[in-house]
Write a protein that holds these residues in place. Structure first.
Motif, mmCIF file in Angstrom:
data_model
loop_
_atom_site.group_PDB
_atom_site.id
_atom_site.type_symbol
_atom_site.label_atom_id
_atom_site.label_comp_id
_atom_site.label_asym_id
_atom_site.label_seq_id
_atom_site.Cartn_x
_atom_site.Cartn_y
_atom_site.Cartn_z
ATOM 1 N N MET A 111 -15.712 -3.515 72.572
ATOM 2 C CA MET A 111 -14.325 -3.756 72.181
ATOM 3 C C MET A 111 -13.465 -2.935 73.137
ATOM 4 S SD MET A 111 -12.816 -3.669 68.273
ATOM 5 C CE MET A 111 -12.416 -1.925 68.138
ATOM 6 N N ALA A 112 -12.337 -3.479 73.548
ATOM 7 C CA ALA A 112 -11.516 -2.796 74.547
ATOM 8 C C ALA A 112 -10.202 -2.268 73.985
ATOM 9 C CB ALA A 112 -11.218 -3.750 75.707
ATOM 10 N N ARG A 113 -9.838 -2.715 72.785
ATOM 11 C CA ARG A 113 -8.534 -2.357 72.237
ATOM 12 C C ARG A 113 -8.689 -1.504 70.983
ATOM 13 N NH1 ARG A 113 -6.071 -8.511 72.138
ATOM 14 N NH2 ARG A 113 -6.747 -9.096 74.235
ATOM 15 N N GLY A 114 -7.909 -0.456 70.904
ATOM 16 C CA GLY A 114 -7.864 0.318 69.681
ATOM 17 C C GLY A 114 -7.245 -0.495 68.562
ATOM 18 N N ILE A 115 -7.468 -0.056 67.319
ATOM 19 C CA ILE A 115 -6.971 -0.806 66.178
ATOM 20 C C ILE A 115 -5.668 -0.186 65.668
ATOM 21 C CG2 ILE A 115 -9.308 -1.499 65.564
ATOM 22 C CD1 ILE A 115 -9.309 0.434 63.311
ATOM 23 N N VAL A 116 -4.895 -0.995 64.977
ATOM 24 C CA VAL A 116 -3.643 -0.557 64.380
ATOM 25 C C VAL A 116 -3.889 -0.258 62.906
ATOM 26 C CG1 VAL A 116 -1.315 -1.286 63.702
ATOM 27 C CG2 VAL A 116 -2.186 -1.804 66.003
ATOM 28 N N ALA A 117 -3.427 0.901 62.442
ATOM 29 C CA ALA A 117 -3.605 1.311 61.050
ATOM 30 C C ALA A 117 -2.236 1.428 60.393
ATOM 31 C CB ALA A 117 -4.333 2.650 60.975
ATOM 32 N N ALA A 118 -2.142 0.971 59.155
ATOM 33 C CA ALA A 118 -0.848 0.987 58.481
ATOM 34 C C ALA A 118 -0.990 1.356 57.016
ATOM 35 C CB ALA A 118 -0.184 -0.389 58.593
ATOM 36 N N ASP A 119 -0.011 2.089 56.524
ATOM 37 C CA ASP A 119 0.155 2.294 55.093
ATOM 38 C C ASP A 119 1.259 1.362 54.610
ATOM 39 O OD1 ASP A 119 -1.796 4.165 54.403
ATOM 40 O OD2 ASP A 119 -0.583 5.831 55.157
ATOM 41 N N LEU A 120 1.150 0.960 53.338
ATOM 42 C CA LEU A 120 2.089 -0.008 52.798
ATOM 43 C C LEU A 120 3.065 0.578 51.791
ATOM 44 C CD1 LEU A 120 -0.319 -3.038 52.151
ATOM 45 C CD2 LEU A 120 0.905 -2.437 54.240
ATOM 46 N N ARG A 121 2.645 1.618 51.069
ATOM 47 C CA ARG A 121 3.434 2.087 49.928
ATOM 48 C C ARG A 121 4.219 3.363 50.201
ATOM 49 N NH1 ARG A 121 4.493 -1.525 46.276
ATOM 50 N NH2 ARG A 121 4.513 -0.034 44.560
ATOM 51 N N SER A 122 3.736 4.202 51.092
ATOM 52 C CA SER A 122 4.403 5.476 51.365
ATOM 53 C C SER A 122 4.251 5.823 52.836
ATOM 54 C CB SER A 122 3.798 6.594 50.512
ATOM 55 O OG SER A 122 4.261 7.866 50.932
ATOM 56 N N PRO A 123 5.295 6.406 53.427
ATOM 57 C CA PRO A 123 5.197 6.790 54.831
ATOM 58 C C PRO A 123 4.574 8.162 55.041
ATOM 59 C CG PRO A 123 7.407 7.217 54.033
ATOM 60 C CD PRO A 123 6.654 6.590 52.886
ATOM 61 N N ARG A 124 4.238 8.879 53.970
ATOM 62 C CA ARG A 124 3.849 10.276 54.136
ATOM 63 C C ARG A 124 2.559 10.436 54.937
ATOM 64 N NH1 ARG A 124 3.544 13.981 49.221
ATOM 65 N NH2 ARG A 124 3.328 15.448 50.965
#
Length: 541
Positions: free
Chosen positions: A67-80
């Motif tokens: 795999m050549a691309r890093g993954i995107v991680a996200a939170d949905l409910r809180s930005p903390r």
């Protein structure tokens, strides 16, 4: 040398390696740049399970050149989590693997290219996430938001407030997790309707089915209200374009332990500990064992996940693997240890595995009562899985998992962890419900737990549960020393007869009276829980 921060690893590789930390061998900056420019994998719910499992799978693939691309991680409910952990740590993660021999494996993961708060409440992050979903090169989205995150309706069948607002308001400013996913899918539809796989990897049965139903509930509400193009719901429902693979996931990932943070400080790290008010730290502590079985349904392709230890199979075998785990070979045992652990004053699961009575209970539950109804998933041997759990995983003294954590949301777990086996016994010509002994004992322990007093007679804090207020109100008249069978029956009957909790009426199943008897025995006074457990174990010898 000065104390080290996690994000120092690229500048001080030799020092990290001297401390025994395994570091990425690939071009992390290049992988991150490629992932931010055009991700192929996004993860929603960037908590501890993701940090210790999915991010490691991605890291393995990057390290192998698969795999050549890093993954995107996200939170949905809180930005903390994004603001207080991901950003300060430069999107790095330190995974601390707690081995049964007491040693630790330390590994920095560099697989996350971007961490953001995917919610309209933060317009900049929301716009960036929408742009990611517009790309036809995005192949899969994995999700870990706990079972509650997939809910659109409450126990009465009415839409939950945020979901109701989303259904009425359209895709522009969603609030609920499922509304956010549906909105992002709508963004993808408007950008050309490229195919995608949405993969629930939370720990509950038929997670893909539930995920699909929840997204479609919102999409169809929008269509009915004229808030979206009428073809959007058809796109979301077409599994040749939008798939919702079923999965089974298993890796014990407790909340970050202060003891682990202290050990890291002794090694020369600083600022690694849990953030105040968050169950997140710069590290994730976990066990060695890990299982992920996924239905191989990816209409836009996928990375070679099987090369990083993921078992790819068809839906039937993925469901069998999940059913094996959540109804028989792990989750019911965890709940049994959680409830008795709270009552008996334990604070770690491994401590309970030194208690002969509790070991006898979970062995009876797993091998004698649950295994006979397991349909083998074939991709995993159920007996070997159970052996590993009882002999290596649960007794792991290095793993800081607490019964109080596992006792959360027990009302939501009962129908799967115990109701499934009860139903299988009732349907079997070869098995008798009357043979069940450990299951009614655990149910009785749950009712005893709801009294809110431990086996020493001291008040006990109960773990969060969406039904907790109603359950404790129903049990309000029950206390230690309660000796009137009629009064006890009147209090517990509304719970034991509730088929939403157990999947059946336990009285009709022939177990309600037995549970009441065991509960009465446990209520005799201080020490009665232990005495009841000991007596039952003796009958199994």
């Amino acid at each position: 040398m000065a104390l080290l921060n996690l994000q120092d690893w690229q500048r001080h590789r030799a020092e990290f390696e001297r401390l025994g930390v395994a570091l990425p061998s690939y071009d992390v900056n290049g992988a991150r740049g490629a992932g931010r420019a055009q991700p192929e994998w996004i993860h929603l719910g960037a908590g501890n399970l993701f940090r210790a499992f999915h991010a490691q799978v991605a890291d393995d693939l990057l390290a192998s050149g698969l795999m050549a691309r890093g993954i995107v991680a996200a939170d949905l409910r809180s930005p903390r989590g994004v603001d207080e952990v991901w950003v300060p740590d430069g999107d790095d993660v330190l995974v601390v693997t707690m081995r049964p021999d007491g040693s630790q494996g330390l590994r920095v993961l560099g697989s996350v290219a971007d961490a953001l708060f995917a919610n309209p409440a933060r317009p900049s992050d929301w716009s960036r996430m929408r742009s990611y979903f517009e790309s036809p090169e995005l192949k899969l989205v994995t999700v870990t938001i706990t079972e509650k995150g997939y809910a659109t309706c409450g126990a009465e069948g009415k839409p939950l407030p945020d979901a109701a607002d989303d259904m009425a308001g359209g895709p522009g400013a969603p609030k609920s997790a499922m509304g956010i996913v549906a909105s992002l899918l709508h963004t993808r539809y408007e950008a050309g309707a490229a195919p995608i796989a949405l993969v629930a990897t939370d720990n509950f049965s038929q997670n893909g089915r539930r995920f699909r139903e929840s997204v479609l509930t919102i999409a169809r509400a929008w269509e009915a209200a004229g808030l979206v193009d009428e073809e959007f719901a058809a796109y979301a429902a077409d599994e040749s374009r939008v798939s919702f693979p079923w999965s089974m996931i298993d890796r014990i990932v407790p909340n970050p332990s202060p003891e682990v943070a202290e050990e890291l400080a002794k090694r020369g790290f600083e600022g690694m500990g849990p953030r105040e008010g968050l169950h997140l730290a710069s590290f994730a502590n976990t066990e060695e064992a890990r299982y992920l079985v996924v239905e191989d349904s990816f209409p836009n392709g996928r990375p070679p996940l099987e090369r990083a230890g993921v078992t790819m199979t068809d839906r039937e075998h993925a469901e069998r693997a999940d059913t094996m785990k959540v109804t028989a070979c792990l989750n019911p045992l965890h709940t049994a240890l959680a409830l008795f652990g709270c009552l008996l004053g334990y604070t770690r699961i491994w401590q309970e595995m030194g208690d002969g009575d509790l070991v006898a209970l979970v062995r009876r539950l797993g091998y004698v009562e649950d295994l006979p109804v397991v349909v083998s998933p074939e991709v995993i041997d159920p007996h070997a899985f159970l052996d590993e759990l009882l002999e290596r995983r649960l007794p792991n003294r290095s793993l800081p998992d607490a019964p109080q954590r596992i006792a959360s949301d027990t009302s939501q777990k009962m129908p799967i962890r115990f109701g499934h086996t009860i139903a299988a016994y009732r349907a079997s010509a070869a098995l008798e419900v009357g043979e069940l002994a450990a299951i009614p004992l655990v149910v009785a322990a749950w009712l005893r737990y709801l009294v809110g007093v431990d086996d020493g007679g001291e008040p006990m804090v109960l773990s969060p549960d969406p039904m907790l207020d109603g359950l404790t109100a129903t049990m309000a008249s029950v206390s230690l020393g309660c000796a009137d069978p009629a009064a006890l029956h009147e209090s517990v009957a509304p719970i034991l007869s509730n088929d939403r909790i157990f999947g059946c009426d336990l009285y009709e199943a022939g177990l309600g009276g037995r549970v009441e008897g065991l509960l009465a025995e446990m209520l005799a006074g201080p020490g009665a829980v232990r005495a009841t457990l000991e007596r039952m174990v003796q009958t199994w010898s």
